[in-house]
Design a protein around this motif. Structure first.
Motif, mmCIF file in Angstrom:
data_model
loop_
_atom_site.group_PDB
_atom_site.id
_atom_site.type_symbol
_atom_site.label_atom_id
_atom_site.label_comp_id
_atom_site.label_asym_id
_atom_site.label_seq_id
_atom_site.Cartn_x
_atom_site.Cartn_y
_atom_site.Cartn_z
ATOM 1 N N PHE A 139 -29.623 46.815 -13.481
ATOM 2 C CA PHE A 139 -29.450 48.170 -12.974
ATOM 3 C C PHE A 139 -30.666 48.500 -12.132
ATOM 4 C CE2 PHE A 139 -30.334 52.726 -13.099
ATOM 5 C CZ PHE A 139 -29.209 53.156 -12.425
ATOM 6 N N GLY A 140 -30.430 48.937 -10.924
ATOM 7 C CA GLY A 140 -31.522 49.312 -10.037
ATOM 8 C C GLY A 140 -31.052 49.362 -8.606
ATOM 9 N N PRO A 141 -32.025 49.419 -7.676
ATOM 10 C CA PRO A 141 -31.652 49.484 -6.270
ATOM 11 C C PRO A 141 -30.987 48.181 -5.831
ATOM 12 C CG PRO A 141 -34.019 49.216 -6.511
ATOM 13 C CD PRO A 141 -33.465 49.419 -7.885
ATOM 14 N N ASP A 142 -30.039 48.302 -4.919
ATOM 15 C CA ASP A 142 -29.370 47.130 -4.372
ATOM 16 C C ASP A 142 -30.439 46.183 -3.829
ATOM 17 O OD1 ASP A 142 -27.815 45.265 -3.009
ATOM 18 O OD2 ASP A 142 -26.472 46.777 -2.180
ATOM 19 N N ARG A 143 -30.406 44.943 -4.267
ATOM 20 C CA ARG A 143 -31.438 43.985 -3.887
ATOM 21 C C ARG A 143 -31.228 43.415 -2.494
ATOM 22 N NH1 ARG A 143 -31.255 41.046 -9.701
ATOM 23 N NH2 ARG A 143 -29.053 41.345 -9.318
ATOM 24 N N ARG A 144 -30.058 43.649 -1.901
ATOM 25 C CA ARG A 144 -29.804 43.160 -0.540
ATOM 26 C C ARG A 144 -30.421 44.135 0.446
ATOM 27 N NH1 ARG A 144 -23.654 42.551 -2.150
ATOM 28 N NH2 ARG A 144 -24.150 44.694 -2.599
ATOM 29 N N ARG A 145 -31.282 43.619 1.285
ATOM 30 C CA ARG A 145 -32.006 44.463 2.228
ATOM 31 C C ARG A 145 -31.391 44.482 3.617
ATOM 32 N NH1 ARG A 145 -36.699 46.637 1.228
ATOM 33 N NH2 ARG A 145 -37.710 46.169 -0.712
ATOM 34 N N ARG A 146 -30.611 43.499 3.959
ATOM 35 C CA ARG A 146 -30.076 43.467 5.316
ATOM 36 C C ARG A 146 -28.635 43.019 5.305
ATOM 37 N NH1 ARG A 146 -33.743 39.756 4.369
ATOM 38 N NH2 ARG A 146 -33.231 37.576 4.501
ATOM 39 N N ALA A 147 -27.928 43.448 6.304
ATOM 40 C CA ALA A 147 -26.530 43.050 6.446
ATOM 41 C C ALA A 147 -26.465 41.667 7.083
ATOM 42 C CB ALA A 147 -25.796 44.064 7.310
ATOM 43 N N ASP A 148 -25.562 40.858 6.596
ATOM 44 C CA ASP A 148 -25.349 39.529 7.148
ATOM 45 C C ASP A 148 -24.376 39.658 8.324
ATOM 46 O OD1 ASP A 148 -24.692 36.929 7.761
ATOM 47 O OD2 ASP A 148 -24.158 36.353 5.720
ATOM 48 N N PRO A 149 -24.792 39.335 9.550
ATOM 49 C CA PRO A 149 -23.899 39.500 10.699
ATOM 50 C C PRO A 149 -22.681 38.574 10.640
ATOM 51 C CG PRO A 149 -25.918 38.382 11.356
ATOM 52 C CD PRO A 149 -26.091 38.800 9.925
ATOM 53 N N ASN A 150 -22.740 37.524 9.844
ATOM 54 C CA ASN A 150 -21.616 36.591 9.739
ATOM 55 C C ASN A 150 -20.644 36.956 8.611
ATOM 56 O OD1 ASN A 150 -22.660 34.954 11.819
ATOM 57 N ND2 ASN A 150 -24.074 34.023 10.352
ATOM 58 N N PHE A 151 -20.960 38.002 7.856
ATOM 59 C CA PHE A 151 -20.109 38.412 6.739
ATOM 60 C C PHE A 151 -18.878 39.142 7.260
ATOM 61 C CE2 PHE A 151 -19.003 41.694 3.559
ATOM 62 C CZ PHE A 151 -18.603 40.846 2.538
ATOM 63 N N ASN A 152 -17.685 38.688 6.840
ATOM 64 C CA ASN A 152 -16.475 39.322 7.360
ATOM 65 C C ASN A 152 -15.418 39.549 6.292
ATOM 66 O OD1 ASN A 152 -15.627 36.763 6.885
ATOM 67 N ND2 ASN A 152 -14.997 36.294 8.970
#
Length: 170
Positions: A139-152
């Protein structure tokens, strides 16, 4: 940003480090600063006076910064499990950073401290807050800091499938 409106709790077993950090905060306009010697004292201080941001050292005794953040995020009697936490540390090895991140730390501030570093971290947690997430073991802040441009797609991990990631109808 209105630093004068922030209520900040400094948690460090080193008195001189708390004094230095408090002076930097006062210089940028923070008026309400609370202090604690360790994580246990910090939890008690948060029950007495609500704070907007916690700045905690990593290495303290008897309750270090990582254990403090784990208790803050997960204890049923936590005074504020969603308060932003900035970890202040001279131990910036990838292992310790990952351990603190996995405990629920929002940002890191590496020693030696500078006013610029303090301002950048405060701005990050106030102006760009990350959403909080709850999983089976975090539980905590989302650990992902950036969006993956290849994620679809809707799933982020190669192991995610509609069958094991979607809620079951019952």
């Amino acid at each position: 940003m209105r630093y004068d409106l922030l209520k900040i709790l400094l948690v460090d077993d080193n008195h001189y480090m708390r004094v230095l950090l408090a002076e930097i905060l006062r210089a940028i306009g923070v008026k309400e600063i609370h202090e604690a010697n360790d994580g246990a004292e910090a939890l008690q201080a948060m029950r007495s006076a609500p704070v907007d941001i916690v700045m905690t050292d990593l290495s303290m005794q008897p309750l270090d910064g990582i254990d403090f953040v784990r208790l803050l995020r997960n204890s049923p009697d936590s005074p504020n499990p969603m308060v932003p936490v900035i970890m202040v540390t001279g131990h910036s090895t990838m292992q310790r950073v990952a351990e603190a991140r996995d405990a629920g730390v929002n940002e890191f501030l590496v020693k030696p401290l500078t006013a610029r570093g303090v301002i950048e971290r405060l701005s990050q947690v106030v102006e760009n807050p990350r959403p909080y997430v709850r999983t089976g073991n975090y539980f905590g802040p989302d650990r992902r800091r950036r969006a993956d441009p290849n994620f679809n797609g809707p799933w982020r991990r190669s192991t995610d499938t509609q069958q094991n990631a979607a809620p079951k109808d019952g």
